[in-house]
Scaffold this active site. Structure first.
Site, mmCIF file in Angstrom:
data_model
loop_
_atom_site.group_PDB
_atom_site.id
_atom_site.type_symbol
_atom_site.label_atom_id
_atom_site.label_comp_id
_atom_site.label_asym_id
_atom_site.label_seq_id
_atom_site.Cartn_x
_atom_site.Cartn_y
_atom_site.Cartn_z
ATOM 1 N N HIS A 156 -6.656 -5.831 2.841
ATOM 2 C CA HIS A 156 -5.708 -5.117 3.479
ATOM 3 C C HIS A 156 -5.016 -6.215 4.513
ATOM 4 O O HIS A 156 -5.614 -6.873 5.395
ATOM 5 C CB HIS A 156 -6.047 -3.921 4.408
ATOM 6 C CG HIS A 156 -6.638 -2.975 3.651
ATOM 7 N ND1 HIS A 156 -5.969 -1.892 3.340
ATOM 8 C CD2 HIS A 156 -7.997 -2.722 3.163
ATOM 9 C CE1 HIS A 156 -6.682 -1.080 2.809
ATOM 10 N NE2 HIS A 156 -8.037 -1.473 2.724
ATOM 11 N N HIS B 85 -10.497 -5.554 -2.260
ATOM 12 C CA HIS B 85 -8.984 -5.563 -1.880
ATOM 13 C C HIS B 85 -9.213 -5.971 -0.452
ATOM 14 O O HIS B 85 -9.933 -5.697 0.088
ATOM 15 C CB HIS B 85 -8.324 -4.267 -2.088
ATOM 16 C CG HIS B 85 -9.023 -3.197 -1.636
ATOM 17 N ND1 HIS B 85 -9.964 -2.689 -2.215
ATOM 18 C CD2 HIS B 85 -8.611 -2.560 -0.518
ATOM 19 C CE1 HIS B 85 -10.278 -1.233 -1.647
ATOM 20 N NE2 HIS B 85 -9.465 -1.199 -0.543
ATOM 21 N N ASP C 260 0.747 -1.031 0.000
ATOM 22 C CA ASP C 260 -0.065 0.042 0.104
ATOM 23 C C ASP C 260 0.878 1.249 -0.099
ATOM 24 O O ASP C 260 1.858 1.289 0.822
ATOM 25 C CB ASP C 260 -0.899 0.164 1.341
ATOM 26 C CG ASP C 260 -2.093 0.724 1.225
ATOM 27 O OD1 ASP C 260 -2.028 2.142 0.880
ATOM 28 O OD2 ASP C 260 -3.258 0.458 1.382
ATOM 29 N N ILE C 261 0.452 2.257 -0.830
ATOM 30 C CA ILE C 261 1.471 3.363 -0.787
ATOM 31 C C ILE C 261 1.094 4.671 0.075
ATOM 32 O O ILE C 261 1.516 5.614 0.092
ATOM 33 C CB ILE C 261 1.430 4.025 -2.350
ATOM 34 C CG1 ILE C 261 0.091 4.380 -2.763
ATOM 35 C CG2 ILE C 261 2.291 3.343 -3.449
ATOM 36 C CD1 ILE C 261 0.059 5.245 -4.149
ATOM 37 N N ASN D 151 -12.952 -3.752 3.062
ATOM 38 C CA ASN D 151 -14.026 -2.686 3.423
ATOM 39 C C ASN D 151 -15.104 -2.835 1.855
ATOM 40 O O ASN D 151 -14.611 -3.150 1.051
ATOM 41 C CB ASN D 151 -13.281 -1.342 3.165
ATOM 42 C CG ASN D 151 -12.457 -1.067 4.485
ATOM 43 O OD1 ASN D 151 -12.697 -1.708 5.584
ATOM 44 N ND2 ASN D 151 -11.468 -0.247 4.283
ATOM 45 N N HIS E 103 -16.202 2.308 4.822
ATOM 46 C CA HIS E 103 -14.781 2.982 4.432
ATOM 47 C C HIS E 103 -14.004 2.523 3.176
ATOM 48 O O HIS E 103 -13.020 2.597 3.141
ATOM 49 C CB HIS E 103 -13.880 2.730 5.726
ATOM 50 C CG HIS E 103 -14.264 3.261 6.947
ATOM 51 N ND1 HIS E 103 -14.270 4.507 7.169
ATOM 52 C CD2 HIS E 103 -15.037 2.584 8.099
ATOM 53 C CE1 HIS E 103 -14.896 4.798 8.521
ATOM 54 N NE2 HIS E 103 -15.339 3.621 8.878
ATOM 55 N N GLN E 104 -14.740 2.046 2.334
ATOM 56 C CA GLN E 104 -14.024 1.582 0.972
ATOM 57 C C GLN E 104 -13.840 2.838 -0.007
ATOM 58 O O GLN E 104 -15.037 3.546 -0.248
ATOM 59 C CB GLN E 104 -14.963 0.486 0.239
ATOM 60 C CG GLN E 104 -14.291 0.123 -1.235
ATOM 61 C CD GLN E 104 -15.208 -1.050 -2.003
ATOM 62 O OE1 GLN E 104 -16.312 -1.318 -1.561
ATOM 63 N NE2 GLN E 104 -14.690 -1.847 -2.747
HETATM 64 P P1 AMP Z 1 -9.987 1.275 0.845
HETATM 65 O O1 AMP Z 1 -10.295 2.378 1.863
HETATM 66 O O2 AMP Z 1 -10.319 -0.051 1.688
HETATM 67 O O3 AMP Z 1 -10.639 1.278 -0.223
HETATM 68 O O4 AMP Z 1 -8.371 1.284 0.853
HETATM 69 C C1 AMP Z 1 -7.795 1.441 -0.549
HETATM 70 C C2 AMP Z 1 -6.108 1.393 -0.215
HETATM 71 O O5 AMP Z 1 -5.620 1.491 -1.511
HETATM 72 C C3 AMP Z 1 -5.795 2.640 0.547
HETATM 73 O O6 AMP Z 1 -5.153 2.185 1.595
HETATM 74 C C4 AMP Z 1 -4.831 3.344 -0.452
HETATM 75 O O7 AMP Z 1 -3.493 3.877 0.231
HETATM 76 C C5 AMP Z 1 -4.240 2.211 -1.319
HETATM 77 N N1 AMP Z 1 -4.113 2.529 -2.607
HETATM 78 C C6 AMP Z 1 -4.801 3.347 -3.579
HETATM 79 N N2 AMP Z 1 -3.966 3.448 -4.658
HETATM 80 C C7 AMP Z 1 -2.772 2.760 -4.720
HETATM 81 C C8 AMP Z 1 -1.898 2.614 -5.403
HETATM 82 N N3 AMP Z 1 -1.659 3.117 -6.390
HETATM 83 N N4 AMP Z 1 -0.737 1.748 -5.102
HETATM 84 C C9 AMP Z 1 -0.779 1.202 -3.675
HETATM 85 N N5 AMP Z 1 -1.917 1.186 -2.985
HETATM 86 C C10 AMP Z 1 -2.833 2.168 -3.376
#
Ligand code: AMP
Ligand code: ZN
Length: 147
Positions: free
Chosen positions: A109, A107, A35-36, A94, A100-101
């Protein structure tokens, strides 16, 4: 490669290599990367290679590899290993804005919990259940699950 994708989706683009990622494990059905915007060191994501917004939108086969990948990543993460009870981590998935999505591609985490302050901070408004209500709900759900 097995991948049902959406052209506009950032995670589909990552799977296809159209945008870069810190890739960890890739299988026929799933892809994982760092995750970035991590909330702790080692925060990683596992995504099925199928564009579905929520868990219930996915065909089962795209979920087969997810838990084994999460398990491999959890073993590889050496953080907090010195804690008396061993390392701590959370798996989070999520669904929906209220849930919180932010990214509408399913995906999972993997979030190491290295300290009290980092990682996942859970708010959980639990209350003791009324057992009559719980029993009614149980019957309703069993009926739906039969159908
Ligand atoms: P969510 O709130 O469960 O939808 O989380 C989405 C996650 O995706 C967040 O933790 C972001 O930091 C992560 N994210 C979004 N874009 C990228 C990316 N290009 N590379 C890696 N992680 C990402
Ligand atoms: Zn997608």
């Amino acid at each position: 490669m097995s991948c049902i994708s959406s052209a506009a989706c950032i995670f589909c683009k990552i799977i296809k290599g159209e945008i870069p990622s810190f890739k960890l494990i890739e299988t026929k059905y799933a892809y994982s990367f760092l995750d970035i915007e991590p909330c702790s060191k080692g925060h990683a994501l596992v995504i099925p290679k199928y564009h579905g917004a929520k868990l219930h939108n996915l065909p089962d086969e795209y979920l087969h590899d997810v838990l084994p990948i999460l398990k491999k990543l959890a073993i590889a993460l050496e953080y907090n290993i010195d804690s008396p009870e061993g390392k701590s981590y959370n798996i989070l998935q999520n669904n929906g804005r209220l849930g919180h999505q932010v990214v509408d591609h399913v995906h999972f985490h993997l979030i190491p919990k290295n300290t009290e302050k980092d990682g996942l901070i859970v708010g959980w408004p639990a209350e003791k259940a009324n057992f009559d209500d719980l029993s009614l709900l149980h019957k309703e759900l069993l009926k739906k699950l039969e159908d």
